[in-house]
Design a protein around this motif. Sequence first.
Motif, PDB file in Angstrom:
ATOM      1  N   ARG A  51      -5.690   5.401  -7.130  1.00  0.00           N
ATOM      2  CA  ARG A  51      -5.468   5.469  -5.687  1.00  0.00           C
ATOM      3  C   ARG A  51      -5.652   4.083  -5.086  1.00  0.00           C
ATOM      4  O   ARG A  51      -6.712   3.465  -5.255  1.00  0.00           O
ATOM      5  CB  ARG A  51      -6.474   6.425  -5.052  1.00  0.00           C
ATOM      6  CG  ARG A  51      -6.335   6.607  -3.541  1.00  0.00           C
ATOM      7  CD  ARG A  51      -7.455   7.493  -3.021  1.00  0.00           C
ATOM      8  NE  ARG A  51      -8.710   6.764  -2.943  1.00  0.00           N
ATOM      9  CZ  ARG A  51      -9.226   6.266  -1.813  1.00  0.00           C
ATOM     10  NH1 ARG A  51      -8.589   6.408  -0.671  1.00  0.00           N
ATOM     11  NH2 ARG A  51     -10.390   5.632  -1.829  1.00  0.00           N
ATOM     12  N   TYR A  89       0.833  -1.207   0.000  1.00  0.00           N
ATOM     13  CA  TYR A  89       0.000   0.000   0.000  1.00  0.00           C
ATOM     14  C   TYR A  89       0.867   1.257   0.000  1.00  0.00           C
ATOM     15  O   TYR A  89       0.648   2.181  -0.805  1.00  0.00           O
ATOM     16  CB  TYR A  89      -0.921  -0.014   1.216  1.00  0.00           C
ATOM     17  CG  TYR A  89      -1.574   1.317   1.497  1.00  0.00           C
ATOM     18  CD1 TYR A  89      -2.517   1.850   0.628  1.00  0.00           C
ATOM     19  CD2 TYR A  89      -1.233   2.047   2.644  1.00  0.00           C
ATOM     20  CE1 TYR A  89      -3.113   3.077   0.886  1.00  0.00           C
ATOM     21  CE2 TYR A  89      -1.823   3.266   2.908  1.00  0.00           C
ATOM     22  CZ  TYR A  89      -2.760   3.779   2.025  1.00  0.00           C
ATOM     23  OH  TYR A  89      -3.340   4.993   2.272  1.00  0.00           O
ATOM     24  N   ASN A 126      -6.641   1.483  -2.338  1.00  0.00           N
ATOM     25  CA  ASN A 126      -7.582   1.535  -1.224  1.00  0.00           C
ATOM     26  C   ASN A 126      -6.823   1.665   0.093  1.00  0.00           C
ATOM     27  O   ASN A 126      -5.843   0.957   0.332  1.00  0.00           O
ATOM     28  CB  ASN A 126      -8.425   0.257  -1.226  1.00  0.00           C
ATOM     29  CG  ASN A 126      -9.569   0.318  -0.253  1.00  0.00           C
ATOM     30  OD1 ASN A 126     -10.024   1.390   0.105  1.00  0.00           O
ATOM     31  ND2 ASN A 126     -10.030  -0.844   0.175  1.00  0.00           N
ATOM     32  N   VAL A 185     -11.793   8.989  -9.952  1.00  0.00           N
ATOM     33  CA  VAL A 185     -10.619   8.282  -9.428  1.00  0.00           C
ATOM     34  C   VAL A 185     -10.736   6.790  -9.727  1.00  0.00           C
ATOM     35  O   VAL A 185     -11.811   6.203  -9.621  1.00  0.00           O
ATOM     36  CB  VAL A 185     -10.492   8.512  -7.905  1.00  0.00           C
ATOM     37  CG1 VAL A 185      -9.335   7.690  -7.331  1.00  0.00           C
ATOM     38  CG2 VAL A 185     -10.285   9.992  -7.609  1.00  0.00           C
ATOM     39  N   TRP A 186      -9.609   6.184 -10.111  1.00  0.00           N
ATOM     40  CA  TRP A 186      -9.550   4.735 -10.289  1.00  0.00           C
ATOM     41  C   TRP A 186      -9.058   4.146  -8.967  1.00  0.00           C
ATOM     42  O   TRP A 186      -7.859   4.153  -8.671  1.00  0.00           O
ATOM     43  CB  TRP A 186      -8.617   4.370 -11.443  1.00  0.00           C
ATOM     44  CG  TRP A 186      -9.166   4.737 -12.800  1.00  0.00           C
ATOM     45  CD1 TRP A 186      -9.653   5.948 -13.182  1.00  0.00           C
ATOM     46  CD2 TRP A 186      -9.288   3.875 -13.931  1.00  0.00           C
ATOM     47  NE1 TRP A 186     -10.078   5.913 -14.487  1.00  0.00           N
ATOM     48  CE2 TRP A 186      -9.858   4.649 -14.980  1.00  0.00           C
ATOM     49  CE3 TRP A 186      -8.974   2.549 -14.177  1.00  0.00           C
ATOM     50  CZ2 TRP A 186     -10.118   4.117 -16.245  1.00  0.00           C
ATOM     51  CZ3 TRP A 186      -9.227   2.016 -15.440  1.00  0.00           C
ATOM     52  CH2 TRP A 186      -9.800   2.786 -16.455  1.00  0.00           C
ATOM     53  N   ASN A 187     -10.002   3.658  -8.154  1.00  0.00           N
ATOM     54  CA  ASN A 187      -9.656   3.085  -6.851  1.00  0.00           C
ATOM     55  C   ASN A 187      -9.216   1.633  -7.031  1.00  0.00           C
ATOM     56  O   ASN A 187      -9.919   0.839  -7.670  1.00  0.00           O
ATOM     57  CB  ASN A 187     -10.864   3.135  -5.917  1.00  0.00           C
ATOM     58  CG  ASN A 187     -11.261   4.551  -5.578  1.00  0.00           C
ATOM     59  OD1 ASN A 187     -10.585   5.227  -4.809  1.00  0.00           O
ATOM     60  ND2 ASN A 187     -12.364   5.017  -6.166  1.00  0.00           N
ATOM     61  N   ASP A 204     -16.406   5.667  -8.878  1.00  0.00           N
ATOM     62  CA  ASP A 204     -17.584   6.355  -8.362  1.00  0.00           C
ATOM     63  C   ASP A 204     -18.732   6.097  -9.342  1.00  0.00           C
ATOM     64  O   ASP A 204     -18.542   6.140 -10.562  1.00  0.00           O
ATOM     65  CB  ASP A 204     -17.302   7.855  -8.266  1.00  0.00           C
ATOM     66  CG  ASP A 204     -18.507   8.634  -7.788  1.00  0.00           C
ATOM     67  OD1 ASP A 204     -18.632   8.830  -6.576  1.00  0.00           O
ATOM     68  OD2 ASP A 204     -19.327   9.032  -8.648  1.00  0.00           O
ATOM     69  N   LEU A 249     -15.240   0.581   0.484  1.00  0.00           N
ATOM     70  CA  LEU A 249     -15.597   1.407  -0.665  1.00  0.00           C
ATOM     71  C   LEU A 249     -16.925   0.950  -1.263  1.00  0.00           C
ATOM     72  O   LEU A 249     -17.182  -0.246  -1.394  1.00  0.00           O
ATOM     73  CB  LEU A 249     -14.524   1.315  -1.752  1.00  0.00           C
ATOM     74  CG  LEU A 249     -13.181   1.988  -1.475  1.00  0.00           C
ATOM     75  CD1 LEU A 249     -12.240   1.748  -2.647  1.00  0.00           C
ATOM     76  CD2 LEU A 249     -13.357   3.480  -1.245  1.00  0.00           C
TER      77      LEU A 249
END
Length: 765
Positions: free
Chosen positions: A376, A363, A378, A492-494, A484, A408
């Motif tokens: 981003r 991470y 998680n 954002v690409w989580n 989202d 999320l």
Amino acid sequence: MEAIGNVVLNLNYYGGVDLYSEGAGEDLLLKLVSEHAEAEYPAVIQNTRSWSVMYHLSNERENICSFLPIKKTDKVLEIGAGCGAVTGCLARLAGHVTCIELSKKRSTINAVRHKMLDNIDIIVGNFEDVEQDIEEKYDYITLIGVLEYAASYIKSRDPYHDILNRVSRHLSENGRLIIAIENQLGLKYFAGCREDHTGGFYDGIEGYRDKEGVRTFSKHGLKKLLEDSGYKSRFYYPYPDYKLPHTIYSDDRLPGMGELNTNIRNFDADRILTFDETKVFDTLIGNGQFSEFANSFLVLAQKEGAGTEEKLPIYAKFSSERAINLRTATVISRNINGSGMEVYKRALSPQANDHIDSIYVNYLALLKEYENTGARPNVCTRSGSASGMASVDGGNVGETETVYFEYLTGLTLEEYLDDLEAKGEYERMLLLLKQYEKFISSVCRDDFKNSEGFTELFGEAVEGEYKSGKVSNLDLIFTNIVFDRFKKENGVWNILDYEWTRPFPIPDRFIIYRALFYYIEGHKNSAFLKYLKRRGLDLYAEFGISIPEKEIFRRLEEHFQLSIIGGAASLTVMHELMPTVCADAVEAAGKEFRYKNLRNPMIYYGTGLGFTSDKQISLFADVKGHDVSMRIPVEKDVCELRVDPTEYPCLIRIKKLKTVTGMGLEKPLERFLTNGYIGGEDLILFDTHDPQLHFMKLPGETEELILEYEVLNLEDEMFSSMKELFVRNTESMKKDPTLVDRVLVKAGRREAEVIPDGLRYNKSI
């Protein structure tokens, strides 16, 4: 009393004879657990290829309870502990476990395999006898694979209510009853699995009409049974079932479309496959009916009025078919009031602690790697409040590590693609995949270089010009990317689940290959893939992955997966090893459908002027399987018969052909005409939808024709090859009349043979 290591067997209630036993199977189990440590069980399972050994010794069995919030201050009563498949898990979670088991042999197996644990005691005897003397109150009581047999060990008119009422007397004030049981209406039974307890097809869904001593329940039936016994209940849905589950769902976290794709798990017996269970599950999920047809239930029940813990798990996914140092479980829990969602990943063995620790390190590395990319990872922390989970292989809860993640909500890239496919927006799907490719390019900015770490993980070095990151997240598959719901790909690409991030370069196109590969595997025969096929497009080629590269990447992935599995007894591998069969009902029925109309073949009679449609004989043949027999009546002026045995190409074996006179004398009929090809005196191959057998010049005294034959259906390839042989044999039988033949015909001693076009005799004169 009898002590085996630290475990004590109480024999005060034992009648001296095991009333239930698997015989030699249990002798083998006792030998195996006596000679092998728990870490060796996976190899034992693979070597024996025995369902009994797998069922009792697989670490997957513990998944049914290892995620539950059992604490070291809790006392557990395990009713029907058997050979201890979950006893060790309960003991590592709880302060103390008391087992009740009818069989001494099974209790001995349990004690031997857990002799190093000092918080287990086993009472050998029938629960009905033992229960009367129990004074202890327990925080958890388990009926795992036990409730369905209540009629066998509770002597009452209503054993199922009775066992629940008896159990409730021994629960602490806020204690919980844990029930694991198959769903009487589980989808697998409709799809062709045998009923787990009776071994018969459809016994449960037909209501156990002629079965005694065992029964399961539907969700409605089980819920009502609990309510009538004074319990409130919370249902979970172990998948594929409670015996060897890899995922536990609940009403708060139900499966999504396409998730239920490991349905072929008939380790113990042959099964039929009547339909694609994944597709039917998707239909049920879409209609809100999954919980009614889940294959198994796990129920947490409490007495009405009991208090409820603030936080309970709502979902668990186990990665336990791995090498012991990589086994983990991912759990989602939440407060009873719906707030406080929490996600955590825990090691399932102390040996996996380093792997869990590496996730937090990953991470931190990805945070830096993804700066200014729109991606981003998680959020991950090392602190949290998750309830304990049991570790396997001897560790206790305090010895395993846990990492926690932000919960999320949103839309995964795969869900987004599925939504577009449902709308038929295939071009938008391609554009979205191209955007995924751009995303990979944004996080893979450096030139790829082989490394020692890469070669060790994937088995070989890779040549070619690729891009990569300094730190590489291998698992950027579509289910691990969350958008989202409103901004979607423009937000954002989580990035979820960066478990397989490594501190060395991995080629960008290999990362893309994996994402495409697992998407295609999960969407075989999808509308999108059919659309691409119609357009002549190859999805891999669209992203610059050549055919030689696909083969290289396939090898890399295969080596990687083997390194993950290590020596574990993978259920996928075990299903291939087990000597069981999965028979496709549609395919089998298709073959049987070809045998239609065997009972009423077309039969024509003639008086020397040929056959016409108005001269038919109606009768029903006697059919047994593919064997057909008939006795055809022959009227006085009839001298010829024609039988059309089927209405499709086939192979006929003539088993009996005789004429019967008025005196009842039977005489073989040696020769007949046919439009098929001859493979011998009794074998005829027809390549027409109008097979014919012509029985000409019947003896004048004939009153019946006895005909028996077998109809064989051939697969296309076999049909073609056999036809060639039959045609050659038929051609070899042809010969011009000899001088003797012509002389005999001219002298009136033999009639000239006139053979209609398209027909031939089954044998020469």
